[in-house]
Design an enzyme around this catalytic site. Sequence first.
Site, PDB file in Angstrom:
ATOM      1  N   GLY A 174      -4.360   7.796 -11.341  1.00 32.09           N
ATOM      2  CA  GLY A 174      -3.221   8.419 -10.682  1.00 32.09           C
ATOM      3  C   GLY A 174      -2.038   8.397 -12.119  1.00 32.09           C
ATOM      4  N   GLY A 175      -0.689   7.835 -12.414  1.00 34.86           N
ATOM      5  CA  GLY A 175      -0.187   8.072 -13.377  1.00 34.86           C
ATOM      6  C   GLY A 175      -0.401   7.416 -14.083  1.00 34.86           C
TER       7      GLY A 175
HETATM    8  C1  HXC Z   1      -0.150  -0.242  -4.528  1.00 37.78           C
HETATM    9  C2  HXC Z   1      -2.437  -0.570  -4.987  1.00 37.78           C
HETATM   10  C3  HXC Z   1      -2.514   0.413  -4.945  1.00 37.78           C
HETATM   11  C4  HXC Z   1      -1.247   1.189  -5.255  1.00 37.78           C
HETATM   12  C5  HXC Z   1      -3.937  -0.584  -5.380  1.00 37.78           C
HETATM   13  N1  HXC Z   1      -3.031  -1.521  -5.077  1.00 37.78           N
HETATM   14  N2  HXC Z   1      -3.487   0.357  -5.803  1.00 37.78           N
HETATM   15  N3  HXC Z   1      -1.496  -0.956  -4.069  1.00 37.78           N
HETATM   16  N4  HXC Z   1       0.059   0.960  -5.022  1.00 37.78           N
HETATM   17  N5  HXC Z   1      -1.606   2.704  -5.671  1.00 37.78           N
HETATM   18  C6  HXC Z   1      -3.429  -2.882  -4.615  1.00 37.78           C
HETATM   19  C7  HXC Z   1      -4.736  -2.960  -3.623  1.00 37.78           C
HETATM   20  O1  HXC Z   1      -4.455  -2.468  -2.014  1.00 37.78           O
HETATM   21  C8  HXC Z   1      -4.860  -4.109  -3.877  1.00 37.78           C
HETATM   22  O2  HXC Z   1      -4.208  -5.174  -2.562  1.00 37.78           O
HETATM   23  C9  HXC Z   1      -5.064  -4.654  -5.443  1.00 37.78           C
HETATM   24  O3  HXC Z   1      -4.181  -3.912  -5.831  1.00 37.78           O
HETATM   25  C10 HXC Z   1      -6.406  -3.943  -6.053  1.00 37.78           C
HETATM   26  O4  HXC Z   1      -6.568  -2.734  -5.072  1.00 37.78           O
HETATM   27  P1  HXC Z   1      -8.574  -3.293  -4.643  1.00 37.78           P
HETATM   28  O5  HXC Z   1      -8.269  -1.843  -4.575  1.00 37.78           O
HETATM   29  O6  HXC Z   1      -8.410  -4.493  -4.115  1.00 37.78           O
HETATM   30  O7  HXC Z   1      -9.082  -3.071  -5.892  1.00 37.78           O
HETATM   31  P2  HXC Z   1     -10.417  -1.797  -6.523  1.00 37.78           P
HETATM   32  O8  HXC Z   1     -11.713  -2.070  -5.177  1.00 37.78           O
HETATM   33  O9  HXC Z   1     -10.540  -3.318  -7.292  1.00 37.78           O
HETATM   34  O10 HXC Z   1     -10.290  -0.607  -6.721  1.00 37.78           O
HETATM   35  C11 HXC Z   1      -9.019  -0.127  -7.519  1.00 37.78           C
HETATM   36  C12 HXC Z   1      -8.225   1.373  -7.375  1.00 37.78           C
HETATM   37  C13 HXC Z   1      -8.045   1.039  -5.741  1.00 37.78           C
HETATM   38  C14 HXC Z   1     -10.145   2.321  -7.499  1.00 37.78           C
HETATM   39  C15 HXC Z   1      -7.574   1.888  -8.293  1.00 37.78           C
HETATM   40  O11 HXC Z   1      -7.207   0.048  -5.392  1.00 37.78           O
HETATM   41  C16 HXC Z   1      -7.577   2.853  -5.315  1.00 37.78           C
HETATM   42  O12 HXC Z   1      -8.899   3.822  -4.921  1.00 37.78           O
HETATM   43  N6  HXC Z   1      -6.462   2.834  -5.802  1.00 37.78           N
HETATM   44  C17 HXC Z   1      -5.155   4.277  -5.704  1.00 37.78           C
HETATM   45  C18 HXC Z   1      -5.217   4.805  -6.353  1.00 37.78           C
HETATM   46  C19 HXC Z   1      -4.772   6.102  -6.546  1.00 37.78           C
HETATM   47  O13 HXC Z   1      -4.630   6.923  -6.055  1.00 37.78           O
HETATM   48  N7  HXC Z   1      -3.512   5.831  -6.972  1.00 37.78           N
HETATM   49  C20 HXC Z   1      -2.540   7.140  -7.294  1.00 37.78           C
HETATM   50  C21 HXC Z   1      -1.099   6.827  -6.728  1.00 37.78           C
HETATM   51  S1  HXC Z   1      -0.086   8.364  -7.608  1.00 37.78           S
HETATM   52  P3  HXC Z   1      -4.027  -6.291  -2.147  1.00 37.78           P
HETATM   53  O14 HXC Z   1      -2.798  -6.879  -1.496  1.00 37.78           O
HETATM   54  O15 HXC Z   1      -5.482  -6.459  -1.025  1.00 37.78           O
HETATM   55  O16 HXC Z   1      -5.008  -7.662  -3.565  1.00 37.78           O
HETATM   56  C22 HXC Z   1       0.308   7.902  -9.244  1.00 37.78           C
HETATM   57  C23 HXC Z   1       0.935   9.162  -9.094  1.00 37.78           C
HETATM   58  C24 HXC Z   1       1.277   9.582 -10.546  1.00 37.78           C
HETATM   59  O17 HXC Z   1      -0.201   7.393  -9.368  1.00 37.78           O
HETATM   60  C25 HXC Z   1       1.786  10.936 -10.578  1.00 37.78           C
HETATM   61  C26 HXC Z   1       1.623  11.144 -12.326  1.00 37.78           C
HETATM   62  C27 HXC Z   1       2.037  12.034 -12.672  1.00 37.78           C
END
Ligand code: HXC
Length: 519
Positions: free
Chosen positions: A167-168
């Site tokens: 993401g960001g």
């Molecule tokens: C809240 C999050 C999170 C998120 C991860 N976590 N991403 N919490 N918001 N975006 C939390 C998980 O719930 C977990 O919490 C802990 O972080 C570790 O994550 P895991 O999934 O257990 O780790 P891993 O298996 O290593 O995977 C990491 C990851 C995956 C690949 C980053 O977590 C993932 O795909 N996250 C979503 C990524 C995503 O799509 N982000 C986009 C957000 S929108 P616990 O409590 O279980 O330990 C964005 C838009 C910005 O960013 C726009 C700008 C232009």
Amino acid sequence: MGAGQRSVQNVNRVDYAALELKAEHKAQDFQHAKGKKTARERLALLLDEDSFVEVGRFAGGHASEGFLGASVITGFGEISGRKVAVYAQDFSIKGGTLGKVEGTKICALMDKAMAMRIPIISILDSGGARIQEGVQALSEYGRIFKRSCKASGMIPQISVILGPCAGGAVYSPALTDFVIMTRENSHMFVTGPDVVRAVTGEDVTSAELGGAELHNVQSGVAHYLGEDEEDALDYVQSLLTYLPNHCDELPPRYSYSTAASDEQAAAKVKELVPDDSRQPYDMVEVVESLVDHGEFVEVQEYFAPSIVVGFACINGESVGIVADQPMHNAGTLDVDSSEKAARFVRCCDAFGLPVVTLVDVPGYRPGTDQEQAGIIRRGAKLIFAYANATVPLVTITLRKAYGGAYIVMGSKSIGADFAYAWPDAEIAVMGADGAVSILNRREIKAAGPDPAAMAAKAKELSDAYAAENINPNLSVASGELDGIIEPSDTRQAIAESLEVLRSKDRTHSGLKRHNNGPL
Ligand code: HXC
């Protein structure tokens, strides 16, 4: 202070040191299990010993509940005695995600870095915007992007990706000058594999979606492929040895006393370059033979390999090197190599590093794939970068420079301060065979209908054309070249040119000359 007050204070006192230790142990368990270091361990590797001064240390925490703070560590430190601003995301806290507190800490640091005019280094390991905080988290990215764009071209910005950035967390590094990844554990994608699967049904691994190899070889997002975290952070230190603290400071200059090994290497440069202009060779070896101590810090080594860019020193002066690489696709310019070189020239120009261009180019790569990929639009970026550069530009044509690529690769007509060529350099609008097929079409046809006779005529005309036109003479006569130099004098010619150009006027108004936006 009365006894009552003292006792209240004692009741509320939090043992921060103990909490910190506990948090670090938790982070170690979390990160080490994945083969990663903690944010604090990374900072210790990057910075000079005991130089880190943390700011906003407990912001976002609830110490009384045993929870210490935000998922990012921010502060200032030194690298080889030079001050830098740095932040490191802590994946062990909420996946290193960005919410209000983290955004506020990072923005405050960026504001300070701009006010202090020092480089900013970010160590990223984050799931992106914290989903629970909704659009507030997205806005924090907006605020970071805004600052990164403001800082672009003013202070160096370097991003090190040491985890799964999504993401960001990928767009904030994308706006910076350099993005460094590691072979394992380092991923960058706009949306992770789980989201991709949910939305499109595509089953893809993190490495396939955004691994370090993909971004170093294919997408060009990354500038360096580190073997591990130490290597990645070491590269940051190397980059900084060539860059100034800000755009109005001169780049670092080292006291240099002529090393015999440099002179010997420079004298033998011709041995590295075959006479036959179609024979490949490794341009990196040529670069190494021309620069101080043979030290060349390449940037984007694996992306668009038909051009080589990177930093080096000549007589102690930091320079950017741009050079065609005959070892890959004969050194032709294509969409990717044009953008790679263009951004590098812009970066050098923003931070005051002279650009030394070594030319051995047969032209832009012809074909439908390049035209469809936008070679006109994307190739134009390289012209734009050189033509607008105000840093000293020194260009040497080693073996050949044909057509548009001759002009684009830092020629005198688009801005080189000094341009030289080796004595046998082939400089022309196009190769002899192509030229006679257009200019002497009727003559060749008249030698027919026997194909052998036509081929013999074409060869005769081609040889005559080559003898007369494919040489540096016209460029010398028209002033497009400042001289013909023996290959063994190349290093000296570059050094003398840089010496002459040291006082080149680069005054500008405003906080920076221009940005170094992603191309
Ligand atoms: C809240 C999050 C999170 C998120 C991860 N976590 N991403 N919490 N918001 N975006 C939390 C998980 O719930 C977990 O919490 C802990 O972080 C570790 O994550 P895991 O999934 O257990 O780790 P891993 O298996 O290593 O995977 C990491 C990851 C995956 C690949 C980053 O977590 C993932 O795909 N996250 C979503 C990524 C995503 O799509 N982000 C986009 C957000 S929108 P616990 O409590 O279980 O330990 C964005 C838009 C910005 O960013 C726009 C700008 C232009």
